[in-house]
Design a protein around this motif. Structure first.
Motif, PDB file in Angstrom:
ATOM      1  N   ARG A  84       3.457 -31.216   3.402  1.00 19.67           N
ATOM      2  CA  ARG A  84       3.783 -30.443   2.516  1.00 19.67           C
ATOM      3  C   ARG A  84       2.716 -29.294   2.128  1.00 19.67           C
ATOM      4  O   ARG A  84       3.274 -28.501   1.240  1.00 19.67           O
ATOM      5  N   GLY A  85       1.757 -29.332   2.453  1.00 17.78           N
ATOM      6  CA  GLY A  85       0.604 -28.530   2.325  1.00 17.78           C
ATOM      7  C   GLY A  85       0.410 -28.310   0.998  1.00 17.78           C
ATOM      8  O   GLY A  85      -0.306 -29.332   0.259  1.00 17.78           O
ATOM      9  N   GLN A 144       2.071 -28.221  -1.766  1.00 14.05           N
ATOM     10  CA  GLN A 144       2.709 -29.011  -2.615  1.00 14.05           C
ATOM     11  C   GLN A 144       2.437 -30.292  -2.664  1.00 14.05           C
ATOM     12  O   GLN A 144       2.902 -31.571  -3.286  1.00 14.05           O
ATOM     13  N   LYS A 145       1.479 -30.775  -1.694  1.00 13.58           N
ATOM     14  CA  LYS A 145       0.875 -32.124  -1.509  1.00 13.58           C
ATOM     15  C   LYS A 145       1.992 -32.915  -0.637  1.00 13.58           C
ATOM     16  O   LYS A 145       3.004 -33.079  -0.930  1.00 13.58           O
ATOM     17  N   ASP A 146       1.183 -33.656   0.288  1.00 16.60           N
ATOM     18  CA  ASP A 146       1.907 -34.394   1.123  1.00 16.60           C
ATOM     19  C   ASP A 146       2.572 -35.691   0.444  1.00 16.60           C
ATOM     20  O   ASP A 146       1.972 -36.257  -0.631  1.00 16.60           O
ATOM     21  N   ASN A 147       3.435 -36.486   1.093  1.00 17.12           N
ATOM     22  CA  ASN A 147       4.027 -37.701   0.422  1.00 17.12           C
ATOM     23  C   ASN A 147       4.394 -38.827   1.959  1.00 17.12           C
ATOM     24  O   ASN A 147       4.635 -38.147   2.663  1.00 17.12           O
ATOM     25  N   LEU A 148       4.376 -40.004   1.389  1.00 15.36           N
ATOM     26  CA  LEU A 148       5.072 -40.985   2.278  1.00 15.36           C
ATOM     27  C   LEU A 148       6.474 -41.325   1.851  1.00 15.36           C
ATOM     28  O   LEU A 148       6.501 -41.534   0.751  1.00 15.36           O
ATOM     29  N   PRO A 193      12.647 -34.812   7.353  1.00 12.61           N
ATOM     30  CA  PRO A 193      11.103 -35.317   6.867  1.00 12.61           C
ATOM     31  C   PRO A 193      11.222 -35.974   5.407  1.00 12.61           C
ATOM     32  O   PRO A 193      10.512 -36.654   5.114  1.00 12.61           O
ATOM     33  N   HIS A 194      12.590 -35.594   4.867  1.00  8.20           N
ATOM     34  CA  HIS A 194      12.536 -36.390   3.572  1.00  8.20           C
ATOM     35  C   HIS A 194      12.827 -37.930   3.775  1.00  8.20           C
ATOM     36  O   HIS A 194      12.426 -38.810   2.938  1.00  8.20           O
ATOM     37  N   SER A 195      13.528 -38.061   4.610  1.00  8.98           N
ATOM     38  CA  SER A 195      14.125 -39.670   5.055  1.00  8.98           C
ATOM     39  C   SER A 195      14.743 -39.914   6.234  1.00  8.98           C
ATOM     40  O   SER A 195      15.255 -38.828   6.801  1.00  8.98           O
TER      41      SER A 195
END
Length: 332
Positions: free
Chosen positions: A148-149, A151-155, A313-315
């Motif tokens: 997400r750049g 906005q910070k990545d997530n898993l 990419p959300h789920s």
């Protein structure tokens, strides 16, 4: 490396804590076109016990027109056939407890009429023995790292807990997502710390870490909490939209769900917004112009309740569902 291992352990604990839904005895019909999986025929509902011979049985039925459900029928399609809204058809048929679950042979009243008594005195023949039904449970999960750049990545770890019948049709479905963000890491405990410190750290994570379902309205996809008014198209929160999808797909096979998602979603993986035609792109309009009136009506019905993607990419809801089917085991 220690941090990576800790993440894996924490995620494993979360997944293992998820509960499975109870099996329900459901046999729904589906209008969707199957892909590669064979579409089974609907299994009739278990017959009710017969009335004693020569005993009068009095029932009440509306005197209006009656429609018999056939294979491929869905509630909204029947309503459209008789120029009714879904709510109007539902009010005429209070015996239908879940409009997403109707059966071949069911009788639906499609015209209002007075209630009249019907008396029967003839002996009722014994019904044929009910076919033994088997149920299967499957659990699937799919993890994806979302870049997400700024906005910070997530898993994201998507799970699917599913009950299937012997024909591979979905009887009960629960999807959920654990979205692991930077905010979920309050800092790592020193491995050399005493046990009390470690226990306190685990407790602090337990208070913070929740799946999207567990967050409920606090997830705030609608911005109702943060802005004071829901500003998304459906005005439905994340879990409410997912609830709709779970109900909508009951009675379908996994192949039918995959085929539906492939045919009726746009480039972003979201269902074509037929309820909000002003949101359709030119590319969307070119595709939706090929749909039948029934398909368009179906998408209007869907997108008034859910517009989020089932595979992006959300789920990875579809991927998790497929894995659940492949891992299914008979419920004894």
């Amino acid at each position: 490396m220690k941090k990576a291992l800790s993440i894996v352990l924490l995620v494993s604990l979360l997944i293992s804590a998820m509960t499975f839904p109870a099996a329900a005895d459901v046999d729904a019909t589906s209008w969707a076109t199957p892909a590669t999986q064979e579409t089974p025929t609907a299994t009739p509902k278990a017959p009710t016990a017969p009335a004693p011979a020569n005993t009068a049985v009095t029932t009440s039925v509306p005197s209006g027109d009656v429609y018999t459900v056939v294979s491929g029928d869905v509630f909204w399609k029947i309503a459209a056939k008789f120029n009714m809204t879904i709510d109007e058809l539902a009010k005429l048929n209070p015996q239908v407890k879940n409009i997403s679950l109707i059966y071949v042979g069911d009788k639906l009243f499609v015209k209002a009429g007075a209630t009249v008594p019907v008396a029967t005195t003839a002996a009722t023949p014994a019904p044929a023995a009910a076919t033994e039904r088997k149920l299967y449970h499957g659990f699937g999960e799919s993890a994806n790292y979302r870049i997400r750049g700024e906005q910070k990545d997530n898993l994201n770890i998507t799970t699917a807990s599913v009950i299937f019948d012997q024909d591979g049709r979905i009887v009960d479905l629960t999807w959920d997502v654990m979205e692991i963000t930077y905010a979920l890491f309050p800092g790592w405990v020193d491995p050399a710390a005493d046990q009390a410190t470690k226990d306190a750290f685990v407790a602090s994570i337990d208070d913070v870490w929740e799946t999207k379902r567990e967050e409920g309205y606090a997830y705030d996809m609608t911005h109702l909490i943060s802005k004071g008014a829901a500003d998304n198209l459906t005005k439905k929160e994340w879990f409410e939209q997912l609830d709709y999808y779970e109900s909508f797909f009951k009675g379908m096979t996994v192949a039918e769900v995959v085929a539906w998602n492939k045919k009726y979603t746009d480039a972003n993986g979201r269902p074509y917004k037929m309820a909000y035609t002003e949101k359709l792109t030119d590319a969307d309009k070119a595709v939706t112009a090929t749909f039948t009136a029934e398909e368009a009506a179906m998408l209007v019905d869907v997108t008034t309740s859910a517009t989020m993607a089932l595979e992006d990419p959300h789920s990875h809801f579809i991927t998790a569902l497929v894995e659940a089917y492949e891992a299914r085991e008979e419920i004894k």
